[in-house]
Structure formats: C-alpha cells, structure tokens
Scaffold this motif. Structure first.
Motif, PDB file in Angstrom:
ATOM      1  N   ILE A 197       0.871  -1.173   0.000  1.00 56.86           N
ATOM      2  CA  ILE A 197       0.000   0.000   0.000  1.00 56.86           C
ATOM      3  C   ILE A 197       0.909   1.223   0.000  1.00 56.86           C
ATOM      4  N   TYR A 198       0.714   2.076  -0.988  1.00 55.67           N
ATOM      5  CA  TYR A 198       1.567   3.247  -1.158  1.00 55.67           C
ATOM      6  C   TYR A 198       0.904   4.455  -0.500  1.00 55.67           C
ATOM      7  N   GLY A 199       1.720   5.308   0.090  1.00 50.22           N
ATOM      8  CA  GLY A 199       1.169   6.454   0.802  1.00 50.22           C
ATOM      9  C   GLY A 199       1.896   7.742   0.485  1.00 50.22           C
ATOM     10  N   TYR A 200       1.284   8.831   0.889  1.00 45.62           N
ATOM     11  CA  TYR A 200       1.872  10.155   0.765  1.00 45.62           C
ATOM     12  C   TYR A 200       1.236  11.024   1.833  1.00 45.62           C
ATOM     13  N   GLY A 201       1.849  12.142   2.109  1.00 44.17           N
ATOM     14  CA  GLY A 201       1.342  13.033   3.139  1.00 44.17           C
ATOM     15  C   GLY A 201       2.066  12.821   4.454  1.00 44.17           C
ATOM     16  N   LEU A 202       1.669  13.574   5.439  1.00 44.89           N
ATOM     17  CA  LEU A 202       2.272  13.520   6.764  1.00 44.89           C
ATOM     18  C   LEU A 202       1.865  12.231   7.467  1.00 44.89           C
ATOM     19  N   PRO A 203       2.842  11.418   7.920  1.00 42.16           N
ATOM     20  CA  PRO A 203       2.487  10.160   8.593  1.00 42.16           C
ATOM     21  C   PRO A 203       1.863  10.410   9.971  1.00 42.16           C
ATOM     22  N   VAL A 204       0.968   9.538  10.369  1.00 40.06           N
ATOM     23  CA  VAL A 204       0.324   9.615  11.672  1.00 40.06           C
ATOM     24  C   VAL A 204       1.321   9.123  12.728  1.00 40.06           C
ATOM     25  N   MET A 205       1.465   9.850  13.818  1.00 39.99           N
ATOM     26  CA  MET A 205       2.418   9.487  14.872  1.00 39.99           C
ATOM     27  C   MET A 205       2.115   8.088  15.411  1.00 39.99           C
ATOM     28  N   GLY A 206       3.132   7.250  15.470  1.00 36.83           N
ATOM     29  CA  GLY A 206       2.994   5.917  16.039  1.00 36.83           C
ATOM     30  C   GLY A 206       2.395   4.887  15.108  1.00 36.83           C
ATOM     31  N   ALA A 207       1.824   5.325  14.014  1.00 39.02           N
ATOM     32  CA  ALA A 207       1.156   4.384  13.106  1.00 39.02           C
ATOM     33  C   ALA A 207       2.162   3.489  12.393  1.00 39.02           C
ATOM     34  N   GLN A 208       3.333   4.021  12.048  1.00 37.47           N
ATOM     35  CA  GLN A 208       4.296   3.231  11.290  1.00 37.47           C
ATOM     36  C   GLN A 208       4.774   2.020  12.082  1.00 37.47           C
ATOM     37  N   GLU A 209       5.039   2.203  13.370  1.00 37.63           N
ATOM     38  CA  GLU A 209       5.477   1.072  14.202  1.00 37.63           C
ATOM     39  C   GLU A 209       4.402  -0.010  14.252  1.00 37.63           C
ATOM     40  N   ALA A 210       3.151   0.397  14.398  1.00 41.76           N
ATOM     41  CA  ALA A 210       2.050  -0.575  14.432  1.00 41.76           C
ATOM     42  C   ALA A 210       1.884  -1.266  13.076  1.00 41.76           C
ATOM     43  N   MET A 211       1.969  -0.502  11.978  1.00 38.09           N
ATOM     44  CA  MET A 211       1.840  -1.097  10.641  1.00 38.09           C
ATOM     45  C   MET A 211       2.973  -2.085  10.391  1.00 38.09           C
ATOM     46  N   ASP A 212       4.191  -1.713  10.791  1.00 41.11           N
ATOM     47  CA  ASP A 212       5.325  -2.630  10.644  1.00 41.11           C
ATOM     48  C   ASP A 212       5.139  -3.853  11.535  1.00 41.11           C
ATOM     49  N   GLY A 213       4.616  -3.631  12.736  1.00 43.90           N
ATOM     50  CA  GLY A 213       4.447  -4.709  13.700  1.00 43.90           C
ATOM     51  C   GLY A 213       3.444  -5.775  13.288  1.00 43.90           C
ATOM     52  N   ILE A 214       2.429  -5.381  12.532  1.00 43.75           N
ATOM     53  CA  ILE A 214       1.416  -6.359  12.114  1.00 43.75           C
ATOM     54  C   ILE A 214       1.579  -6.779  10.653  1.00 43.75           C
ATOM     55  N   SER A 215       2.652  -6.312  10.012  1.00 42.18           N
ATOM     56  CA  SER A 215       2.830  -6.601   8.585  1.00 42.18           C
ATOM     57  C   SER A 215       3.002  -8.090   8.294  1.00 42.18           C
ATOM     58  N   GLU A 216       3.643  -8.827   9.186  1.00 39.93           N
ATOM     59  CA  GLU A 216       3.823 -10.265   8.960  1.00 39.93           C
ATOM     60  C   GLU A 216       2.490 -11.012   9.047  1.00 39.93           C
ATOM     61  N   LYS A 217       1.681 -10.612  10.004  1.00 42.03           N
ATOM     62  CA  LYS A 217       0.381 -11.257  10.201  1.00 42.03           C
ATOM     63  C   LYS A 217      -0.541 -11.024   9.001  1.00 42.03           C
ATOM     64  N   TRP A 218      -0.570  -9.791   8.510  1.00 40.86           N
ATOM     65  CA  TRP A 218      -1.483  -9.424   7.436  1.00 40.86           C
ATOM     66  C   TRP A 218      -0.860  -9.524   6.046  1.00 40.86           C
ATOM     67  N   LYS A 219       0.457  -9.635   5.984  1.00 44.95           N
ATOM     68  CA  LYS A 219       1.182  -9.648   4.709  1.00 44.95           C
ATOM     69  C   LYS A 219       0.917  -8.359   3.930  1.00 44.95           C
ATOM     70  N   ILE A 220       0.965  -7.243   4.679  1.00 44.98           N
ATOM     71  CA  ILE A 220       0.773  -5.918   4.097  1.00 44.98           C
ATOM     72  C   ILE A 220       1.978  -5.063   4.474  1.00 44.98           C
ATOM     73  N   LYS A 221       2.555  -4.396   3.475  1.00 37.91           N
ATOM     74  CA  LYS A 221       3.645  -3.436   3.694  1.00 37.91           C
ATOM     75  C   LYS A 221       3.161  -2.072   3.231  1.00 37.91           C
ATOM     76  N   HIS A 222       3.571  -1.058   3.961  1.00 44.93           N
ATOM     77  CA  HIS A 222       3.253   0.324   3.591  1.00 44.93           C
ATOM     78  C   HIS A 222       4.530   0.991   3.108  1.00 44.93           C
ATOM     79  N   TYR A 223       4.431   1.726   2.013  1.00 44.01           N
ATOM     80  CA  TYR A 223       5.598   2.368   1.445  1.00 44.01           C
ATOM     81  C   TYR A 223       5.253   3.813   1.076  1.00 44.01           C
ATOM     82  N   PRO A 224       5.944   4.778   1.705  1.00 42.98           N
ATOM     83  CA  PRO A 224       5.685   6.183   1.353  1.00 42.98           C
ATOM     84  C   PRO A 224       6.347   6.530   0.021  1.00 42.98           C
TER      85      PRO A 224
END
Length: 169
Positions: free
Chosen positions: A22-49
């Motif tokens: 999932i590709y993103g742009y804009g100002l990242p939400v505080m703390g969201a990146q750690e949570a997205m990275d933390g659950i990426s293995e479970k969901w098989k979803i990566k976020h890329y700015p």
C-alpha cells in the motif's frame, strides 16, 4: 482482423514478494508506522511512502489507482470487513508489545542472551512483529552501541498465550 488479449491471471493489486504493498503520501500519523510494521507479517501488508506532503497530481492518481486494486485484492483475500479488523490490530499492537515484554523480562533465556550481548534489561532496543492470532511474535533485539552491520544481536519467537520464548538460530 481484431485480436483480443486477455490474461487468466487475476489482478492482485500491488502484490510483490509475498506482501500486498500500500503506497502512501502526506504527513504520517504518529505511532502508526510502528504498528503497521508490527502487524505486517500477520497481514502480509507493507506500507511504502512514495511522497511527503507535496505530491504531483499525476503521481497521486497512479498511487490511488494502485491502492484501489490492492484494496480490492485484500478484500478478496480477507473479506469485506478487513479494514476494520486491520485498524483494530493496529490499535491493539501497543498493548501486545507490552505483553511480549512482560513475557521476556521474566524469562531466564532472554536475560541470558542479553548478558551475552552486554545489553541491560532496562535498555532493550527491539523490533516486535506479530505473526498470527495465536499469540506468536518475532522479536529482534539490537545493540545500538555496536557497528552498524552488527547491531542485530539475536532473534526470538515469543508466545504470549503460553508465555514461551525460543531463540531463532
């Protein structure tokens, strides 16, 4: 003569290397990146700015089109309510990380590994990744005082339900 080309391969959006991107742009939400990275293995979803606050309108269209296909593929894989479940997992991730550390700080194997790598229990730099819904987490422990290529000291699998810890070789 008219030729019609079609493919039997289904469109899986931005699915690469075993992950939905999932590709993103804009100002990242505080703390969201750690949570997205933390659950990426479970969901098989990566976020890329792909851009910060300033994005070219054409690039924005391309990102939104790619994400639309990815969201459709994710809905096909996880069902209609997947986004609410994903958000809940993100919201719950901080507490799950606390549970992981609760298991680790009382574990003799973990404390022994910390001593081998000269890491104090109160100064553990780690990355926690949720693996599934069964309480399994992968933990990577770092020592920031070491040279860059040697910062990763050891890896563990922690099960918060069974309160078990295993070193990954």
């Amino acid at each position: 003569m008219t030729a019609i080309l079609f493919s039997c391969k289904k469109d899986e959006g931005s699915y690469h290397g075993g992950y939905y991107w999932i590709y993103g742009y804009g100002l990242p939400v505080m703390g969201a990146q750690e949570a997205m990275d933390g659950i990426s293995e479970k969901w098989k979803i990566k976020h890329y700015p792909v851009a910060g606050c300033m994005i070219d309108p054409e690039q924005e269209k391309m990102v939104n089109a790619a994400n639309k296909r990815t969201y459709a593929a994710l809905e096909q894989k996880y069902g209609k309510g997947w986004q609410a479940l994903y958000k809940k997992d993100m919201d719950d991730f901080a507490m799950k990380t606390v549970d992981v550390m609760d298991v680790l700080i009382t574990n003799a194997l973990f404390r022994s590994e910390l001593k081998k790598h000269y890491i104090e229990i109160y100064n553990v730099d780690r990355e926690v990744l949720e693996l599934n819904n069964n309480g399994d987490f992968r933990v990577i422990v770092y020592n920031q005082d070491l040279k860059y290529e040697n910062k990763e000291c050891f890896r563990l699998v922690v099960n918060t339900k069974n309160r078990t810890v295993n070193i990954i070789q």
